[in-house]
Motif scaffolding. Structure first.
Motif, PDB file in Angstrom:
ATOM      1  N   SER A 238       0.817  -1.221   0.000  1.00  0.00           N
ATOM      2  CA  SER A 238       0.000   0.000   0.000  1.00  0.00           C
ATOM      3  C   SER A 238       0.847   1.266   0.000  1.00  0.00           C
ATOM      4  CB  SER A 238      -0.924   0.002   1.223  1.00  0.00           C
ATOM      5  OG  SER A 238      -1.739  -1.150   1.250  1.00  0.00           O
ATOM      6  N   GLY A 239       2.165   1.113  -0.077  1.00  0.00           N
ATOM      7  CA  GLY A 239       3.029   2.281  -0.201  1.00  0.00           C
ATOM      8  C   GLY A 239       3.762   2.719   1.037  1.00  0.00           C
ATOM      9  N   ALA A 240       3.784   1.923   2.097  1.00  0.00           N
ATOM     10  CA  ALA A 240       4.524   2.295   3.303  1.00  0.00           C
ATOM     11  C   ALA A 240       6.014   2.409   2.992  1.00  0.00           C
ATOM     12  CB  ALA A 240       4.289   1.277   4.409  1.00  0.00           C
ATOM     13  N   GLU A 241       6.651   3.400   3.613  1.00  0.00           N
ATOM     14  CA  GLU A 241       8.088   3.594   3.453  1.00  0.00           C
ATOM     15  C   GLU A 241       8.881   3.090   4.651  1.00  0.00           C
ATOM     16  OE1 GLU A 241       9.018   7.682   1.951  1.00  0.00           O
ATOM     17  OE2 GLU A 241       6.865   7.958   2.280  1.00  0.00           O
ATOM     18  N   LEU A 242       8.225   2.979   5.781  1.00  0.00           N
ATOM     19  CA  LEU A 242       8.889   2.611   7.029  1.00  0.00           C
ATOM     20  C   LEU A 242       7.857   1.954   7.933  1.00  0.00           C
ATOM     21  CD1 LEU A 242      11.463   4.826   8.858  1.00  0.00           C
ATOM     22  CD2 LEU A 242       9.595   3.846  10.187  1.00  0.00           C
ATOM     23  N   LEU A 243       8.249   0.934   8.678  1.00  0.00           N
ATOM     24  CA  LEU A 243       7.338   0.225   9.578  1.00  0.00           C
ATOM     25  C   LEU A 243       7.590   0.624  11.030  1.00  0.00           C
ATOM     26  CD1 LEU A 243       7.532  -3.378   8.049  1.00  0.00           C
ATOM     27  CD2 LEU A 243       5.796  -1.620   7.612  1.00  0.00           C
ATOM     28  N   VAL A 244       6.506   0.779  11.782  1.00  0.00           N
ATOM     29  CA  VAL A 244       6.587   1.084  13.218  1.00  0.00           C
ATOM     30  C   VAL A 244       5.778   0.033  13.966  1.00  0.00           C
ATOM     31  CG1 VAL A 244       5.941   2.698  15.030  1.00  0.00           C
ATOM     32  CG2 VAL A 244       6.918   3.551  12.894  1.00  0.00           C
ATOM     33  N   ALA A 245       6.422  -0.693  14.876  1.00  0.00           N
ATOM     34  CA  ALA A 245       5.748  -1.702  15.697  1.00  0.00           C
ATOM     35  C   ALA A 245       5.525  -1.140  17.095  1.00  0.00           C
ATOM     36  CB  ALA A 245       6.574  -2.977  15.762  1.00  0.00           C
ATOM     37  N   MET A 246       4.277  -1.173  17.546  1.00  0.00           N
ATOM     38  CA  MET A 246       3.904  -0.701  18.882  1.00  0.00           C
ATOM     39  C   MET A 246       3.480  -1.914  19.701  1.00  0.00           C
ATOM     40  SD  MET A 246       1.812   2.639  17.519  1.00  0.00           S
ATOM     41  CE  MET A 246       1.315   3.228  19.132  1.00  0.00           C
ATOM     42  N   LEU A 247       4.296  -2.262  20.713  1.00  0.00           N
ATOM     43  CA  LEU A 247       4.151  -3.536  21.404  1.00  0.00           C
ATOM     44  C   LEU A 247       3.890  -3.338  22.897  1.00  0.00           C
ATOM     45  CD1 LEU A 247       7.287  -5.320  19.846  1.00  0.00           C
ATOM     46  CD2 LEU A 247       4.963  -5.234  18.916  1.00  0.00           C
TER      47      LEU A 247
ATOM     48  N   GLY B 203      11.442  -5.417   2.637  1.00  0.00           N
ATOM     49  CA  GLY B 203      12.470  -4.474   2.233  1.00  0.00           C
ATOM     50  C   GLY B 203      12.334  -3.095   2.828  1.00  0.00           C
ATOM     51  N   LEU B 204      11.700  -2.988   4.003  1.00  0.00           N
ATOM     52  CA  LEU B 204      11.518  -1.703   4.661  1.00  0.00           C
ATOM     53  C   LEU B 204      12.173  -1.717   6.036  1.00  0.00           C
ATOM     54  CD1 LEU B 204       7.729  -1.004   3.925  1.00  0.00           C
ATOM     55  CD2 LEU B 204       9.714  -0.124   2.671  1.00  0.00           C
TER      56      LEU B 204
ATOM     57  N   ASP C 130      17.552   8.043   1.221  1.00  0.00           N
ATOM     58  CA  ASP C 130      18.668   7.948   0.280  1.00  0.00           C
ATOM     59  C   ASP C 130      18.154   7.492  -1.080  1.00  0.00           C
ATOM     60  OD1 ASP C 130      20.586   8.639   2.219  1.00  0.00           O
ATOM     61  OD2 ASP C 130      20.672   6.559   2.928  1.00  0.00           O
ATOM     62  N   THR C 131      18.868   7.868  -2.135  1.00  0.00           N
ATOM     63  CA  THR C 131      18.547   7.446  -3.496  1.00  0.00           C
ATOM     64  C   THR C 131      19.777   6.793  -4.101  1.00  0.00           C
ATOM     65  OG1 THR C 131      17.015   9.308  -3.738  1.00  0.00           O
ATOM     66  CG2 THR C 131      17.698   8.167  -5.747  1.00  0.00           C
ATOM     67  N   ASP C 132      19.634   5.525  -4.557  1.00  0.00           N
ATOM     68  CA  ASP C 132      20.777   4.840  -5.138  1.00  0.00           C
ATOM     69  C   ASP C 132      20.961   5.225  -6.606  1.00  0.00           C
ATOM     70  OD1 ASP C 132      18.918   3.411  -6.635  1.00  0.00           O
ATOM     71  OD2 ASP C 132      18.996   1.636  -5.349  1.00  0.00           O
ATOM     72  N   GLU C 133      21.958   4.622  -7.252  1.00  0.00           N
ATOM     73  CA  GLU C 133      22.295   4.974  -8.639  1.00  0.00           C
ATOM     74  C   GLU C 133      21.155   4.660  -9.601  1.00  0.00           C
ATOM     75  OE1 GLU C 133      25.870   2.920  -9.507  1.00  0.00           O
ATOM     76  OE2 GLU C 133      27.115   4.159  -8.186  1.00  0.00           O
ATOM     77  N   SER C 134      20.297   3.715  -9.229  1.00  0.00           N
ATOM     78  CA  SER C 134      19.174   3.356 -10.101  1.00  0.00           C
ATOM     79  C   SER C 134      17.937   4.215  -9.837  1.00  0.00           C
ATOM     80  CB  SER C 134      18.822   1.877  -9.900  1.00  0.00           C
ATOM     81  OG  SER C 134      19.931   1.047 -10.176  1.00  0.00           O
ATOM     82  N   GLY C 135      18.046   5.129  -8.897  1.00  0.00           N
ATOM     83  CA  GLY C 135      16.917   5.990  -8.584  1.00  0.00           C
ATOM     84  C   GLY C 135      15.956   5.431  -7.555  1.00  0.00           C
ATOM     85  N   ASN C 136      16.312   4.317  -6.933  1.00  0.00           N
ATOM     86  CA  ASN C 136      15.459   3.715  -5.907  1.00  0.00           C
ATOM     87  C   ASN C 136      15.671   4.425  -4.566  1.00  0.00           C
ATOM     88  OD1 ASN C 136      14.456   1.678  -7.678  1.00  0.00           O
ATOM     89  ND2 ASN C 136      16.397   0.573  -7.422  1.00  0.00           N
ATOM     90  N   GLU C 137      14.575   4.741  -3.910  1.00  0.00           N
ATOM     91  CA  GLU C 137      14.648   5.461  -2.644  1.00  0.00           C
ATOM     92  C   GLU C 137      14.495   4.502  -1.464  1.00  0.00           C
ATOM     93  OE1 GLU C 137      11.574   8.350  -2.868  1.00  0.00           O
ATOM     94  OE2 GLU C 137      12.772   9.764  -4.050  1.00  0.00           O
TER      95      GLU C 137
END
Length: 555
Positions: free
Chosen positions: A166-175, A199-200, A248-255
Motif C-alpha cells: 500500500s506504499g509504506a516507506e517505514l514500519l513502526v511496531a507498537m508492542l 524491504g523496509l 537515500d537514493t541509489d544509482e538506479s533511482g530507488n529510494e
C-alpha cells in the motif's frame, strides 16, 4: 517531500486505568523528545490505558474517559512540537480494538487497529478481549508514509506485506510484550523477518513495567534495511530512544530510508535478566498498589532469604520489614541456626528486623482444640494449624502497616502443594521460580549487583544458607530438586506422556506420586497470590485442573 525524520521511541511504564498519570508520562516523553529534535514520539501499545485491561475494556465510562484524554492530548499537539503515536483501547461501533492513534496538528490525524489476534507470540500481551481490525493502510507522519504493526501484527507476514504493497516507506511496531527467556531475541528475529520480507526498515517500541502476573521488559529497537540493528534500548527501565532517519537514493533511482547507529544498550541475559524481571515485577506491585513497603517472614531458609534480597534491591532497605516468627518444635540446634541465619540476612541487607513470639498463640490454639483431637493422631493437623497461624499473624502485621506481605514459597513447592499457607499474602515473587533456579539466582546475586538495585553490593545470602539448601533432603518419594523440576516441567508444563518422562530417567512410581500431588494441590494453587511470570509456558498461563476429581489415569 520529507528527506529526514527523527523518531523517538518512548519506552514507558503505564499503570492500568490511570489515564491522567499515563498522560503525564506521555507529555514528559514528548517534551524530552522535542528538546532532542524529534519529529514524532512513538509510545507502546496500551501506553495510555496500561495493559492488559481485562474487563476494563467493557466498562463504557472508562472508554469515555479514554476518548476524552486522547482528545486533550491531541489538542496539545497544536503547539508545533512532535507528533504523537499512542496506543489505547478504542471503540468502533460495537467493537473494541487495540488501537494506535496519530495525534498531530491539534487533532486525531489517523487511527489504526490491530489486525492479527495471535496469542502467546512475540508481540502479544495475551489480551483476548479485543476485536481484530481490518488490514491497515499506511498513515502520513510528517510527509512519510508509515505502516503500523500493533501487538501480534509483528508476528506474521500478512500485515507488513499489506502495508508495503500500500506504499509504506517505514514500519513502526507498537508492542506490549511481556518478558520470558528468549522472547527479546524472538521479537528482534520476528522484526528482522518482516524487514527482509518487505524491504523496509522498522522501529519497535515495547512497554516496560510489572502488572499482576506480567512483566513487560522494554528492549525497544530499530532495524535498517536488511535487518541491521541500529538502535537498542535497555531492558527493565523506562527510556527514550531517539533514532534519526534519512531518505537515500541509489544509482538506479530507488529510494530507501537509512539510519546511522544510534544508542545501543546490549540487553541483559540469563540469571541477570531473570533477577531484573523479578525486581521490576515486585517494585511495580508495591508502587502501583500504593503500599508503603513489604513484610517478609524470614525463616533462615534460602527461599525467604532470596525474597528479602529481591525486596531490598527493588524497594530499598527502609521499605522492607523482615519478621522472625519461628514455630516451636524440631531440633533446638537447627532452630538456633535458622534464627542466626535470619539475623545475618538482615544484617547483610540492612533492613529492619522484628521478632514475634508465637508460642502463647499456638499453645492457646492447641488447648482450645485438645478435646476434639483427643485420642487421635493429630501431629500433621497441628503442624498445618501452626503454619496457618504463623501466616495469619504475618498477614495481620502487614495489614496493620498497610504493607504488602510477600509469600516466600517457590514454584516447585506451590505446584506440589508443599508451600505454607499463602492465603494472607499479597504477592508471590517466586511463584514462577523453580526450586533449582532459586539456588542459581541467589548465587548470582551474591556475586553481582543488579542494575537499578537499591540494595547493597556484595554477598546478601549467607553461604551456610546456600550449603543447607544443597544438603536438604526432599520429601520421601521425591527426587532431588533438579530432577523434580525437570519432571514437573514435562508433566505440568509440557504435558509429556509417562513414556516420554521415563525416557528422561523418571520412574513410573515417581511420576505417579508427583501427578497425584499436582492434582491434589489444585485448590491451594487457586487460592495462591499472584506473582510475576518469568517463564515461557505453553498458552502463556498456568495450567488448571478440576478441584474435585478422582484418580486421573495417564496413558
Amino acid at each position: 517531500m520529507t528527506d529526514r525524520l527523527s523518531i523517538a521511541l518512548a519506552q514507558a511504564n503505564p499503570s492500568i486505568g490511570s489515564l491522567a498519570a499515563n498522560a503525564v508520562r506521555i507529555r514528559a516523553a514528548r517534551n524530552e523528545a522535542a528538546a532532542r529534535g524529534a519529529d514524532v514520539v512513538v509510545c507502546p501499545a496500551g501506553a495510555l490505558s496500561g495493559a492488559p485491561l481485562l474487563d476494563l475494556l467493557r466498562v463504557p465510562a472508562f472508554l469515555d474517559a479514554v476518548e476524552a484524554t486522547v482528545g486533550a492530548l491531541a489538542a496539545e499537539t497544536a503547539d508545533g512540537g512532535p507528533a504523537l503515536l499512542i496506543g489505547a483501547p478504542w471503540r468502533d461501533g460495537a467493537k473494541h480494538h487495540n488501537a494506535a492513534l496519530l495525534l498531530d496538528d491539534g487533532r486525531i490525524a489517523a487511527i489504526r487497529f490491530q489486525a492479527e489476534m495471535i496469542f502467546d507470540t512475540v508481540g502479544s500481551t495475551g489480551e483476548d478481549r479485543f476485536d481484530p481490525g481490518p488490514m491497515p493502510g499506511p498513515i502520513n507522519v510528517r510527509g512519510v508514509r508509515v505502516g503500523l504493526l500493533i501487538g501480534s501484527d509483528l508476528a506474521v507476514a500478512d500485515v507488513a506485506e499489506t502495508l508495503a504493497e500500500s506504499g509504506a516507506e517505514l514500519l513502526v511496531a507498537m508492542l506490549a510484550s511481556p518478558f520470558a527467556p528468549g522472547r527479546m531475541d524472538g521479537r528482534v528475529q520476528a522484526a528482522v523477518a518482516r524487514v527482509v520480507e518487505v524491504g523496509l526498515p522498522l522501529v519497535a517500541v515495547n512497554a516496560v513495567g510489572g502488572q499482576d502476573e506480567q512483566v513487560f521488559d522494554g528492549g525497544s529497537f530499530a532495524l535498517a534495511e536488511g535487518g541491521r540493528l541500529v538502535a537498542q534500548a535497555p531492558l527493565f527501565a523506562e527510556h527514550l530512544l531517539l533514532t534519526r532517519w534519512t531518505r537515500d537514493t541509489d544509482e538506479s533511482g530507488n529510494e530507501s530510508w537509512d539510519s546511522s547507529e544510534a544508542e545501543m544498550i546490549a540487553p541483559v541475559e540469563g540469571a541477570e535478566a531473570l533477577y531484573g524481571a523479578l525486581m521490576l515485577g515486585l517494585h511495580d506491585a508495591v508502587s502501583k498498589g500504593h503500599a508503603p513497603g513489604v513484610v517478609v517472614g524470614l525463616t533462615g531458609g534460602l527461599d525467604s532469604a532470596l525474597v528479602a534480597a529481591l525486596a531490598v534491591d527493588a524497594l530499598g532497605a527502609d521499605r522492607v520489614l523482615a519478621v522472625r516468627a519461628p514455630l516451636p518444635g524440631g531440633e533446638t540446634a537447627a532452630l538456633a541456626d535458622a534464627l542466626g541465619d535470619a539475623a545475618e540476612i538482615v544484617e547483610l541487607l540492612g533492613c529492619r528486623l522484628d521478632n514475634v513470639a508465637l508460642g502463647p498463640v499456638l499453645k492457646a490454639a492447641d488447648s482450645l482444640l485438645a478435646p476434639a483431637f483427643a485420642g487421635r493422631d493429630t501431629a500433621d493437623a497441628a503442624d498445618r494449624l501452626h503454619t496457618r497461624l504463623r501466616a495469619a499473624t504475618l498477614a495481620a502485621l502487614a495489614e496493620r502497616m498497610g504493607a504488602l506481605l510477600l509469600a516466600t514459597a517457590d514454584r516447585t513447592d506451590r505446584v506440589l502443594g508443599l508451600a505454607v499457607d499463602e492465603s494472607g499474602c499479597g504477592y508471590a515473587i517466586l511463584a514462577d521460580v523453580p526450586k533449582s533456579m532459586v539456588l542459581d539466582l541467589a548465587r548470582w546475586r551474591n556475586a553481582h549487583q543488579p542494575a537499578g538495585s537499591r540494595g547493597p553490593a556484595g554477598r546478601v545470602v549467607p553461604e551456610r544458607v546456600l550449603d543447607r539448601r544443597l544438603k536438604a533432603a526432599t520429601p520421601a518419594g521425591l527426587p532431588p530438586a533438579d530432577a523434580l523440576d525437570d519432571l514437573l516441567a514435562g508433566l505440568f508444563d509440557g504435558a509429556l506422556s509417562p513414556a516420554d518422562l521415563a525416557a528422561r530417567g523418571h520412574s513410573a512410581e515417581t511420576i505417579g506420586l508427583v501427578w497425584r500431588m499436582v492434582l491434589d494441590a489444585e485448590p491451594a494453587r487457586r487460592r495462591a497470590p499472584p506473582g510475576p511470570r518469568i517463564s515461557h509456558r505453553p498458552g502463556g498461563r498456568e495450567r488448571r485442573f478440576p478441584v474435585a476429581c478422582g484418580p486421573v489415569d495417564l496413558a
